[in-house]
Design a protein around this motif. Structure first.
Motif, PDB file in Angstrom:
ATOM      1  N   LYS A 370      -6.543   3.779   1.972  1.00  0.00           N
ATOM      2  CA  LYS A 370      -6.566   3.869   0.619  1.00  0.00           C
ATOM      3  C   LYS A 370      -7.254   2.652  -0.144  1.00  0.00           C
ATOM      4  O   LYS A 370      -8.365   3.051  -0.977  1.00  0.00           O
ATOM      5  N   GLY A 371      -7.138   1.438   0.181  1.00  0.00           N
ATOM      6  CA  GLY A 371      -7.514   0.096  -0.426  1.00  0.00           C
ATOM      7  C   GLY A 371      -9.102   0.057  -0.330  1.00  0.00           C
ATOM      8  O   GLY A 371      -9.983   0.019  -1.132  1.00  0.00           O
ATOM      9  N   ILE A 372      -9.702   0.433   1.053  1.00  0.00           N
ATOM     10  CA  ILE A 372     -10.908   0.357   1.328  1.00  0.00           C
ATOM     11  C   ILE A 372     -11.776   1.765   0.617  1.00  0.00           C
ATOM     12  O   ILE A 372     -12.835   1.094   0.023  1.00  0.00           O
ATOM     13  N   GLU A 373     -11.129   2.793   0.439  1.00  0.00           N
ATOM     14  CA  GLU A 373     -11.908   4.038  -0.168  1.00  0.00           C
ATOM     15  C   GLU A 373     -11.928   3.557  -1.905  1.00  0.00           C
ATOM     16  O   GLU A 373     -12.884   3.881  -2.234  1.00  0.00           O
ATOM     17  N   ALA A 374     -10.842   2.997  -2.254  1.00  0.00           N
ATOM     18  CA  ALA A 374     -10.883   2.540  -3.836  1.00  0.00           C
ATOM     19  C   ALA A 374     -11.970   1.447  -4.000  1.00  0.00           C
ATOM     20  O   ALA A 374     -12.517   1.744  -5.017  1.00  0.00           O
ATOM     21  N   ILE A 375     -12.149   0.775  -2.985  1.00  0.00           N
ATOM     22  CA  ILE A 375     -13.286  -0.386  -3.342  1.00  0.00           C
ATOM     23  C   ILE A 375     -14.706   0.313  -3.179  1.00  0.00           C
ATOM     24  O   ILE A 375     -15.664  -0.144  -3.943  1.00  0.00           O
ATOM     25  N   ILE A 376     -14.884   1.158  -2.232  1.00  0.00           N
ATOM     26  CA  ILE A 376     -15.855   1.955  -2.124  1.00  0.00           C
ATOM     27  C   ILE A 376     -16.388   2.710  -3.513  1.00  0.00           C
ATOM     28  O   ILE A 376     -17.483   2.827  -3.681  1.00  0.00           O
ATOM     29  N   ALA A 399     -13.855  -5.477  -7.696  1.00  0.00           N
ATOM     30  CA  ALA A 399     -12.383  -5.656  -7.435  1.00  0.00           C
ATOM     31  C   ALA A 399     -11.711  -5.199  -8.686  1.00  0.00           C
ATOM     32  O   ALA A 399     -10.769  -4.524  -8.619  1.00  0.00           O
ATOM     33  N   LYS A 400     -12.326  -5.297  -9.733  1.00  0.00           N
ATOM     34  CA  LYS A 400     -11.461  -5.072 -11.055  1.00  0.00           C
ATOM     35  C   LYS A 400     -11.350  -3.530 -11.228  1.00  0.00           C
ATOM     36  O   LYS A 400     -10.449  -2.842 -11.499  1.00  0.00           O
ATOM     37  N   GLY A 401     -12.383  -2.846 -10.785  1.00  0.00           N
ATOM     38  CA  GLY A 401     -12.489  -1.123 -10.804  1.00  0.00           C
ATOM     39  C   GLY A 401     -11.602  -0.725  -9.863  1.00  0.00           C
ATOM     40  O   GLY A 401     -10.997   0.311 -10.002  1.00  0.00           O
ATOM     41  N   THR A 405      -8.388  -7.412  -5.025  1.00  0.00           N
ATOM     42  CA  THR A 405      -9.039  -8.880  -5.505  1.00  0.00           C
ATOM     43  C   THR A 405     -10.475  -9.098  -4.826  1.00  0.00           C
ATOM     44  O   THR A 405     -11.050  -8.143  -3.795  1.00  0.00           O
ATOM     45  N   VAL A 406     -10.949 -10.094  -5.251  1.00  0.00           N
ATOM     46  CA  VAL A 406     -12.516 -10.487  -4.818  1.00  0.00           C
ATOM     47  C   VAL A 406     -12.421 -10.777  -3.417  1.00  0.00           C
ATOM     48  O   VAL A 406     -13.292 -10.240  -2.490  1.00  0.00           O
ATOM     49  N   GLN A 407     -11.335 -11.264  -2.883  1.00  0.00           N
ATOM     50  CA  GLN A 407     -11.058 -11.670  -1.399  1.00  0.00           C
ATOM     51  C   GLN A 407     -11.085 -10.442  -0.760  1.00  0.00           C
ATOM     52  O   GLN A 407     -11.630 -10.293   0.444  1.00  0.00           O
ATOM     53  N   GLU A 408     -10.471  -9.298  -1.303  1.00  0.00           N
ATOM     54  CA  GLU A 408     -10.477  -8.105  -0.500  1.00  0.00           C
ATOM     55  C   GLU A 408     -11.542  -7.182  -0.460  1.00  0.00           C
ATOM     56  O   GLU A 408     -11.971  -6.742   0.881  1.00  0.00           O
ATOM     57  N   VAL A 409     -12.382  -7.599  -1.429  1.00  0.00           N
ATOM     58  CA  VAL A 409     -13.853  -7.032  -1.400  1.00  0.00           C
ATOM     59  C   VAL A 409     -14.753  -7.740  -0.266  1.00  0.00           C
ATOM     60  O   VAL A 409     -15.564  -7.062   0.642  1.00  0.00           O
ATOM     61  N   ASN A 410     -14.665  -8.944  -0.410  1.00  0.00           N
ATOM     62  CA  ASN A 410     -15.369  -9.804   0.490  1.00  0.00           C
ATOM     63  C   ASN A 410     -14.882  -9.510   2.251  1.00  0.00           C
ATOM     64  O   ASN A 410     -15.740  -9.243   3.036  1.00  0.00           O
ATOM     65  N   GLN A 411     -13.532  -9.417   2.315  1.00  0.00           N
ATOM     66  CA  GLN A 411     -13.133  -9.087   3.905  1.00  0.00           C
ATOM     67  C   GLN A 411     -13.693  -7.574   4.211  1.00  0.00           C
ATOM     68  O   GLN A 411     -14.381  -7.442   5.235  1.00  0.00           O
ATOM     69  N   LEU A 412     -13.758  -6.786   3.283  1.00  0.00           N
ATOM     70  CA  LEU A 412     -14.488  -5.574   3.488  1.00  0.00           C
ATOM     71  C   LEU A 412     -15.718  -5.669   3.999  1.00  0.00           C
ATOM     72  O   LEU A 412     -16.571  -5.002   4.882  1.00  0.00           O
ATOM     73  N   MET A 413     -16.718  -6.151   2.946  1.00  0.00           N
ATOM     74  CA  MET A 413     -18.009  -6.718   3.406  1.00  0.00           C
ATOM     75  C   MET A 413     -18.094  -7.323   4.741  1.00  0.00           C
ATOM     76  O   MET A 413     -19.115  -6.980   5.186  1.00  0.00           O
ATOM     77  N   LYS A 414     -17.261  -8.196   4.950  1.00  0.00           N
ATOM     78  CA  LYS A 414     -17.457  -8.874   6.347  1.00  0.00           C
ATOM     79  C   LYS A 414     -17.151  -7.926   7.336  1.00  0.00           C
ATOM     80  O   LYS A 414     -18.020  -7.851   8.366  1.00  0.00           O
ATOM     81  N   GLN A 415     -16.231  -7.089   7.381  1.00  0.00           N
ATOM     82  CA  GLN A 415     -16.053  -6.067   8.352  1.00  0.00           C
ATOM     83  C   GLN A 415     -17.102  -4.942   8.426  1.00  0.00           C
ATOM     84  O   GLN A 415     -17.295  -4.826   9.535  1.00  0.00           O
TER      85      GLN A 415
END
Length: 442
Positions: A370-376, A399-401, A405-415
């Motif tokens: 769910k979190g990954i989909e929300a970020i994308i 992250a706001k949208g 958090t920005v950390q979670e967005v960074n983590q997804l980008m890294k993965q």
């Protein structure tokens, strides 16, 4: 699925660790723990005793094979016996007749109506059958309504007769309707009761005699353990049914019903229900279930599910994108959707050897993505197709949208970056390089 039983059997096999040979003493100690594990799983005492006796007879005096230590040999013997205990061979459903008639039986609350819908969906999508669902629970209006909701959900017609209190008549009329409307499978959902009673047995027996079904299935809630086995025996004495369906295997199931029912009624388990969704239905494979109980996973079923979702045309497009470094977040999202279609995350992880044991204390939700989909979904079309353009200010907006958090967005980008590199490596001549790298890491 059977987590407690798996854990206790694993502990039992540890008794043989370090021994160079199977002896009467150490095998007796191990099998005492195996029997205790089976009894804790609500397996009938007589069945558990006979089970361990058979394993002991096969184990005593055997020299350990060069490739197996005593613990591994005991696991193999227990696996073979578990497979036989649950039926040995996979038994499919009989679809003869024009139309094929399937009669569903079971107590109220066993999941009979829901499973009727799952079976209809399975036959429609996997066997390309034209299915008619029939509502014969004339005592509970909610049952007919439930069947109609299920039918609408899967796009299957539901036959019911308002005001008619005669289930035999409804069943016969439904079969006539099926013949007239090109339906080649009729699934009759009968009334359930809270307990076995004479009136219920007489009614379902009358339906059975009138429609002479090709398949009579007994649906049982696997969480009821030994009670389920006793109920199965009462139904079988009257109906002589063809097979068993175990529902709610995704719950906190001890396993007693799955392990005991074949020995008691001598009828195969044909299907299992593994979740609430309409596609959460599996053909029962005794050998694969034995593997899962012993923590070996079920890779064959996992591959089969993956193949069902595999689209060759889309796969070729994806390969071209990977080769050109054009793999983007839309493609990543598409891969997630394919995984979600394969079933519940908990069930899928249970199919990976060792994963169930490693993640036994971690609650894996079906909303894991769910979190990954929300970020994308918070990215613009340009950002999804060209992830390299996502800078610090864009990450803050994403992250706001997405409420992350920005950390979670960074983590997804890294993965995502790691996944892209791995896919690129596997595409070229890198499959071999990857294997060499993995060997070097040992």
């Amino acid at each position: 699925m059977f987590n407690n039983l798996s854990e206790k059997l694993d502990k039992a096999f540890h008794t043989l660790k370090g021994h160079g040979k199977i002896t009467e003493v150490n095998v007796a100690e191990t099998l005492k723990e195996v029997r205790r594990a089976l009894l804790d799983a609500d397996v009938n005492f007589k069945i558990a005793k006979e089970f361990t006796k058979r394993v002991k007879e096969k184990a005593i005096g055997q020299d350990v094979l060069t490739t197996l230590n005593p613990g591994q040999l005991m696991v193999k013997l227990v696996k073979d016996e578990l497979t036989q205990l649950m039926g040995g061979d996979t038994v499919g459903i009989t679809l003869s007749g024009a139309p094929s008639v399937i009669l569903m039986s079971g107590l109220q609350g066993s999941g009979k109506t829901t499973f009727s819908g799952k079976l209809a969906n399975y036959l429609k999508t996997k066997k390309t059958k034209q299915v008619l669902l029939v509502g014969c629970d004339v005592y509970r209006p909610a049952a007919i309504n439930q069947l109609r909701v299920v039918g609408e959900q899967i796009g299957v017609e539901v036959y019911a007769e308002e005001g008619n209190q005669n289930p035999v008549e409804i069943s016969l009329n439904a079969i006539k309707h099926a013949k007239a409307n090109g339906k080649n499978v009729v699934i009759i959902d009968t009334a359930g009761r809270l307990a076995v009673d004479e009136e219920m047995m007489t009614e379902i027996s009358n339906i059975h005699k009138a429609v002479t079904p090709q398949e009579t299935l007994f649906v049982v809630d696997s969480m009821t353990g030994q009670d389920a086995v006793n109920t199965a025996k009462a139904f079988n004495d009257v109906l002589n049914f063809d097979g068993v369906v175990l529902t709610k295997l995704d719950g906190d199931t001890r396993g007693g019903a799955a392990l005991s029912i074949k020995s008691v009624v001598d009828k195969p388990i044909k299907f299992i229900g593994t979740g609430e969704k309409m596609d959460a239905i599996d053909v029962f494979h005794p050998d694969r279930m034995a593997d899962r109980i012993l923590g070996m996973g079920d890779v064959i079923s996992l591959v089969e599910r993956a193949q069902e979702q595999y689209d060759e045309k889309e796969a070729r497009k994806l390969q071209k994108k990977i080769a050109k470094n054009q793999f983007g977040f839309d493609d990543f999202l598409n891969q997630i959707q394919q995984i979600k279609k394969m079933g519940s995350m908990k069930d899928l992880i249970g199919m990976i050897p060792g994963a169930g044991k490693a993640l036994k204390d971690i609650d894996i939700d079906d909303d894991a993505f769910k979190g990954i989909e929300a970020i994308i979904f918070s990215m613009t079309p340009s950002e999804r197709s060209t992830p390299s353009m996502i800078n610090a200010s864009r990450k803050r907006r994403i992250a706001k949208g997405s409420g992350t958090t920005v950390q979670e967005v960074n983590q997804l980008m890294k993965q995502f970056d790691q996944m892209s590199k791995m896919m690129k490596m596997m595409q070229g001549g890198g499959g071999r390089k990857m294997m060499q790298m993995m060997r070097g890491m040992r």
